[in-house]
Design a protein around this motif. Structure first.
Motif, PDB file in Angstrom:
ATOM      1  N   TYR A 600      44.347  25.234  -0.560  1.00  0.00           N
ATOM      2  CA  TYR A 600      44.429  23.855  -1.042  1.00  0.00           C
ATOM      3  C   TYR A 600      45.419  23.739  -2.207  1.00  0.00           C
ATOM      4  O   TYR A 600      46.137  22.733  -2.321  1.00  0.00           O
ATOM      5  N   ALA A 601      45.449  24.761  -3.058  1.00  0.00           N
ATOM      6  CA  ALA A 601      46.414  24.742  -4.164  1.00  0.00           C
ATOM      7  C   ALA A 601      47.846  24.732  -3.620  1.00  0.00           C
ATOM      8  O   ALA A 601      48.723  24.028  -4.147  1.00  0.00           O
ATOM      9  N   TYR A 602      48.075  25.498  -2.555  1.00  0.00           N
ATOM     10  CA  TYR A 602      49.398  25.500  -1.927  1.00  0.00           C
ATOM     11  C   TYR A 602      49.725  24.134  -1.327  1.00  0.00           C
ATOM     12  O   TYR A 602      50.837  23.604  -1.498  1.00  0.00           O
ATOM     13  N   LEU A 603      48.751  23.554  -0.626  1.00  0.00           N
ATOM     14  CA  LEU A 603      49.001  22.263   0.019  1.00  0.00           C
ATOM     15  C   LEU A 603      49.267  21.159  -0.998  1.00  0.00           C
ATOM     16  O   LEU A 603      49.976  20.198  -0.708  1.00  0.00           O
ATOM     17  N   ILE A 604      48.703  21.294  -2.192  1.00  0.00           N
ATOM     18  CA  ILE A 604      48.929  20.303  -3.246  1.00  0.00           C
ATOM     19  C   ILE A 604      50.246  20.542  -3.982  1.00  0.00           C
ATOM     20  O   ILE A 604      51.006  19.609  -4.269  1.00  0.00           O
ATOM     21  N   THR A 605      50.537  21.815  -4.294  1.00  0.00           N
ATOM     22  CA  THR A 605      51.683  22.120  -5.173  1.00  0.00           C
ATOM     23  C   THR A 605      52.926  22.596  -4.448  1.00  0.00           C
ATOM     24  O   THR A 605      54.019  22.592  -5.023  1.00  0.00           O
ATOM     25  N   ASN A 606      52.746  23.081  -3.213  1.00  0.00           N
ATOM     26  CA  ASN A 606      53.861  23.640  -2.445  1.00  0.00           C
ATOM     27  C   ASN A 606      54.400  24.937  -3.058  1.00  0.00           C
ATOM     28  O   ASN A 606      55.533  25.314  -2.806  1.00  0.00           O
ATOM     29  N   LYS A 607      53.586  25.636  -3.838  1.00  0.00           N
ATOM     30  CA  LYS A 607      54.026  26.900  -4.443  1.00  0.00           C
ATOM     31  C   LYS A 607      53.823  28.041  -3.449  1.00  0.00           C
ATOM     32  O   LYS A 607      52.692  28.320  -3.034  1.00  0.00           O
ATOM     33  N   PRO A 608      54.896  28.764  -3.090  1.00  0.00           N
ATOM     34  CA  PRO A 608      54.774  29.838  -2.086  1.00  0.00           C
ATOM     35  C   PRO A 608      53.775  30.923  -2.474  1.00  0.00           C
ATOM     36  O   PRO A 608      53.132  31.510  -1.601  1.00  0.00           O
ATOM     37  N   VAL A 609      53.610  31.195  -3.759  1.00  0.00           N
ATOM     38  CA  VAL A 609      52.710  32.262  -4.169  1.00  0.00           C
ATOM     39  C   VAL A 609      51.269  31.944  -3.770  1.00  0.00           C
ATOM     40  O   VAL A 609      50.504  32.843  -3.391  1.00  0.00           O
ATOM     41  N   TYR A 610      50.902  30.681  -3.851  1.00  0.00           N
ATOM     42  CA  TYR A 610      49.555  30.311  -3.429  1.00  0.00           C
ATOM     43  C   TYR A 610      49.373  30.561  -1.926  1.00  0.00           C
ATOM     44  O   TYR A 610      48.327  31.046  -1.482  1.00  0.00           O
ATOM     45  N   LYS A 611      50.370  30.222  -1.149  1.00  0.00           N
ATOM     46  CA  LYS A 611      50.292  30.440   0.295  1.00  0.00           C
ATOM     47  C   LYS A 611      50.169  31.923   0.612  1.00  0.00           C
ATOM     48  O   LYS A 611      49.330  32.330   1.437  1.00  0.00           O
ATOM     49  N   LYS A 612      50.980  32.741  -0.047  1.00  0.00           N
ATOM     50  CA  LYS A 612      50.947  34.183   0.229  1.00  0.00           C
ATOM     51  C   LYS A 612      49.582  34.778  -0.108  1.00  0.00           C
ATOM     52  O   LYS A 612      49.003  35.533   0.682  1.00  0.00           O
ATOM     53  N   VAL A 613      49.068  34.420  -1.270  1.00  0.00           N
ATOM     54  CA  VAL A 613      47.768  34.965  -1.671  1.00  0.00           C
ATOM     55  C   VAL A 613      46.666  34.440  -0.751  1.00  0.00           C
ATOM     56  O   VAL A 613      45.739  35.178  -0.396  1.00  0.00           O
ATOM     57  N   ALA A 614      46.763  33.186  -0.366  1.00  0.00           N
ATOM     58  CA  ALA A 614      45.767  32.614   0.554  1.00  0.00           C
ATOM     59  C   ALA A 614      45.722  33.413   1.851  1.00  0.00           C
ATOM     60  O   ALA A 614      44.644  33.821   2.314  1.00  0.00           O
ATOM     61  N   LEU A 615      46.884  33.665   2.442  1.00  0.00           N
ATOM     62  CA  LEU A 615      46.934  34.365   3.723  1.00  0.00           C
ATOM     63  C   LEU A 615      46.544  35.832   3.580  1.00  0.00           C
ATOM     64  O   LEU A 615      45.786  36.371   4.399  1.00  0.00           O
ATOM     65  N   ASP A 616      47.056  36.493   2.534  1.00  0.00           N
ATOM     66  CA  ASP A 616      46.752  37.919   2.352  1.00  0.00           C
ATOM     67  C   ASP A 616      45.264  38.137   2.077  1.00  0.00           C
ATOM     68  O   ASP A 616      44.651  39.059   2.618  1.00  0.00           O
ATOM     69  N   SER A 617      44.685  37.295   1.235  1.00  0.00           N
ATOM     70  CA  SER A 617      43.272  37.485   0.894  1.00  0.00           C
ATOM     71  C   SER A 617      42.369  37.165   2.079  1.00  0.00           C
ATOM     72  O   SER A 617      41.334  37.811   2.279  1.00  0.00           O
ATOM     73  N   LEU A 618      42.741  36.177   2.890  1.00  0.00           N
ATOM     74  CA  LEU A 618      41.941  35.884   4.074  1.00  0.00           C
ATOM     75  C   LEU A 618      42.019  37.039   5.065  1.00  0.00           C
ATOM     76  O   LEU A 618      41.001  37.438   5.651  1.00  0.00           O
TER      77      LEU A 618
END
Length: 756
Positions: A600-618
């Motif tokens: 959700y943080a990625y979808l709100i901010t568009n910051k790639p680091v949030y996306k990477k951590v979201a996918l890696d942690s899942l």
């Protein structure tokens, strides 16, 4: 007549209702158990066994067992249907004609489909002819079901059968909504009586005479006892309209002067009515006099309805009835029956303990669980068994509504009886509010609205002036300082924000007064929310704020989401290694909310680091919670610490549901097929794909069981587990309805997520 279906078919050779016999009812209930769990991909058909020609064919196949020519003929008919994958023969020697019923061999010599048997009788110490015949039957199958361990031991010892071909499935039972006898008696206006009962098709083998003789002794000390004798006489015993056995019993009642203490219910009751009588029973008298009776459905049904037992010693009762559930007595000994019944009558606490123990012991043998066990064996015999899929049970709100009062949802339940003394929590009311919003979105059922308002009002009642919330209120609506002063109430507060965001996100369908109230409470909580510290609390709050933001874009809310998840990201960067891509040095409960928060943080901010951590942690979480494609929750006994082996058992529904919610969010965002597959696998945990091969919900009420332990299911159905099961079920319903037309989440140019 044959049904038309492309689904795989299983054909049952058996008697079948309206024929009144135990095997007919057993087969009907077995089929229901199988189709309730696997009806999505399996159809069960009947080859009805009759002993004379039928004027009208009501089943797919009919076999007149007195006509030898029909055995091979019916087998050829079944062979013609390519969708038939298995034939299951309910075997009792008296069902088939010939020596030991050997006309059945004509069927077996002709049938080309895989075959399995259920042996309803397993005769010990067979002569050579019987032993040879039974071994011959199984040579056509190499698969047989029996209902007791003793029957299995007899087959292995006396018939030299291999362990591998025998599947033990206890006689199935119906799941009931537990209630005390005092409550159940009110239906029949017998609240002032101690109720003894027995049921079934009456005949000499039931030995009701012993029960009546015992009653004559019981009433001397307990004159208000009432003995219910439930059921018709077996139709084979009624000759030319004369019911000699019942006449004999009624004469005994007169002779023993028991007219005020014995009530005959001379009906063939529907299952629900029968179970209601059993729930109203204080003590069940099982008086069977057959020392070789391998199994009794009436005994199993009574135990599963929470009846304390006084039972004669037959193989089934000797194997199942332990002293914490009842008392075993010698066959036909009315003195022992009377003494044992009087012991239980005098000790209400003992009866209550036995009732709960009996219910708990027998829950594993529910027809749904029996269906699961049957299917495990069927898969070994059938081709293309991977085509067999779980079916989703009906969405049922009965228990969650029962848990809800005008104040909110009650925290705990003793089995299925709400425990008012446990009070109310913010946690549970927030979860319930989310679930009812989901149900209303799915169904638009106006009956949901009063419940939504109750849970929302509870959250409002718990909010304090600074925007945060208390968590606990007792049944008198009083706050308790000690229970609201725990160090970490962040989780419950953050769940409230999640629930409030859910309401606001449904403003398009909810009444304005509800959405406005939720909006006001949430905005009042924002100053508190800015300073959340614990990882899961950040996740819960982020989800609520994200949902709020999708409905009412708000830069302040977006800034809070970024601020909170920067803390969560820092946790990850401090802790994660190549082998441990996680936010903490341990996995505990509700783990899925952490990668979901990053999403959700990625979808709100568009910051790639949030996306990477979201996918890696899942991906990391999936690697720890899916074993051979099946979901296994993190044990709550010691959690899963970095650089250690995880504990087994102690699995709770909350972890399953959070995993499903997280996978659903990621699938909507990225349309990755793996997430869809894992989501279905996780939900199958509720449906019986777990180490005990048992369902984790009450199909009658929708109650969710509190936990999966090493050897048993915790049958208490508290608010958390019930709401978690309901939430997961609603997600799967929503998913199945929209599966072919997924609407992905995409980001606007500003980084704010919108639905396309």
């Amino acid at each position: 007549m044959k049904t038309i279906s492309n689904k795989s078919k299983i054909v049952f050779l058996s008697t079948f209702p309206p024929t009144q016999c135990g095997i007919a009812t057993y087969t009907q209930d077995t089929i229901k158990g199988i189709t309730d769990v696997f009806g999505k991909s399996i159809t069960c058909e009947i080859c009805e066994l009759v002993d004379k020609p039928k004027a009208e064919k009501t089943q797919a196949y009919t076999l007149n067992t007195k006509n030898r020519e029909e055995y091979a003929k019916v087998a050829e008919e079944i062979n013609e249907d390519k969708n038939v994958k298995l034939v299951h023969i309910q075997h009792e020697f008296g069902l088939f004609s010939g020596n030991y019923g050997d006309h059945l061999l004509d069927f077996l010599n002709t049938i080309k489909k895989p075959v399995t048997f259920t042996f309803h009788s397993v005769i010990p110490n067979p002569n050579d002819e019987l032993r040879t015949f039974v071994k011959l039957l199984l040579s056509y199958s190499n698969s047989v079901f029996v209902m007791t361990n003793q029957s299995k031991e007899i087959l292995m010892k006396d018939y030299a059968m291999e362990d591998e071909i025998i599947t033990t499935v206890p006689h199935g039972t119906h799941i009931v909504i537990y209630e005390t006898p005092e409550i159940a008696k009110a239906r029949y206006d017998i609240q002032d009586r101690i109720v003894l009962s027995t049921f079934g098709l009456l005949g000499e083998g039931k030995n009701i005479e012993t029960g009546l003789q015992a009653m004559s002794k019981i009433v001397e000390k307990e004159p208000k006892v009432l003995y219910l004798i439930i059921g018709r006489t077996h139709p084979n015993l009624i000759i030319d309209g004369v019911d000699a056995y019942r006449d004999k019993l009624e004469a005994m009642v007169e002779e023993l002067n028991l007219q005020n203490n014995v009530r005959f219910i001379n009906e063939y009751l529907e299952t629900e009515e029968l179970l209601n009588y059993l729930k109203a029973t204080d003590i069940y008298l099982f008086t069977s006099k057959d020392p070789n009776q391998a199994v009794s459905g009436t005994f199993a049904y009574a135990m599963s309805s929470a009846c304390p037992m006084v039972a004669s010693k037959i193989p089934h009762t000797l194997e199942v009835l332990t002293e914490d559930c009842g008392i075993l007595v010698d066959i036909g000994d009315s003195d022992q029956f009377a003494a044992s019944a009087l012991k239980l009558i005098s000790d209400e606490n003992l009866r209550n303990e036995m009732a709960i123990n009996a219910l708990s012991k027998m829950r594993a043998s529910s027809w749904e669980n029996a269906g699961l066990t049957h299917m495990e064996t069927y898969k070994k015999l059938m081709e293309n068994s991977s085509d067999i899929k779980y079916s989703y049970p009906d969405i049922q709100l009965r228990h969650i509504k029962k848990l809800t009062t005008d104040l909110g949802i009650i925290q705990f339940s003793k089995i299925s009886v709400p425990d008012l003394d446990s009070g109310y929590t913010l946690d549970d009311n927030a979860r319930a509010l989310i679930a009812f919003c989901m149900h209303y979105r799915l169904t638009k059922d106006k009956d949901d609205l009063p419940y939504i308002l109750i849970y929302l009002d509870f959250i409002e009642r718990c909010q304090r002036p600074k925007g945060d919330f208390i968590n606990y209120v007792d049944q008198e609506n009083r706050e308790h300082v000690e229970q609201n002063a725990e160090v970490n109430l962040e989780d419950s507060n953050a769940r409230a924000i999640w629930a409030l965001g859910t309401v606001v996100s449904n403003s398009d369908i909810l009444p304005e007064n509800i959405s406005k109230k939720a909006n006001k409470i949430l905005l009042n909580s924002l100053k508190w929310a800015e300073n959340i510290q614990s990882p899961r609390s950040i996740g819960f709050a982020t989800k609520g704020l994200y949902l709020y933001h999708t409905a009412t874009p708000n830069l302040y809310v977006a800034a809070i989401i970024n601020k909170l998840n920067a803390k969560l990201l820092a946790n990850y960067e401090d802790t994660a290694t190549e082998d441990w891509q996680w936010f903490e040095n341990y996995l505990t409960y509700g783990n899925g909310i952490l990668p979901e928060s990053m999403l959700y943080a990625y979808l709100i901010t568009n910051k790639p680091v949030y996306k990477k951590v979201a996918l890696d942690s899942l991906d990391f979480l999936i690697s720890k919670t899916f074993v051979d494609g099946n979901f296994k929750a993190i044990s709550n006994q010691s959690w899963y610490h970095k650089d250690s082996q995880p504990a087994e058992y102690g699995e709770q529904p909350i972890d399953v549901t959070y995993t499903i919610q997280t996978l659903y969010a990621f699938y909507k965002a990225f349309e990755t097929p793996q997430y869809k597959k894992k989501m279905k696998s996780a939900f199958n945990w509720f449906l019986g794909k777990n180490h005990l091969n048992q369902i984790m919900y009450n199909p009658v009420s929708g109650g969710g069981y509190d936990g999966l332990e090493k050897d048993n299911v915790n049958l208490n159905q508290g608010a958390e587990s019930t709401v978690c099961y309901l939430t997961a079920r609603l997600l799967m319903e929503n998913f199945s309805q929209s599966e072919s037309k997924v609407i992905p989440i995409r980001k606007s140019r500003s980084g704010i997520a919108i639905n396309s």
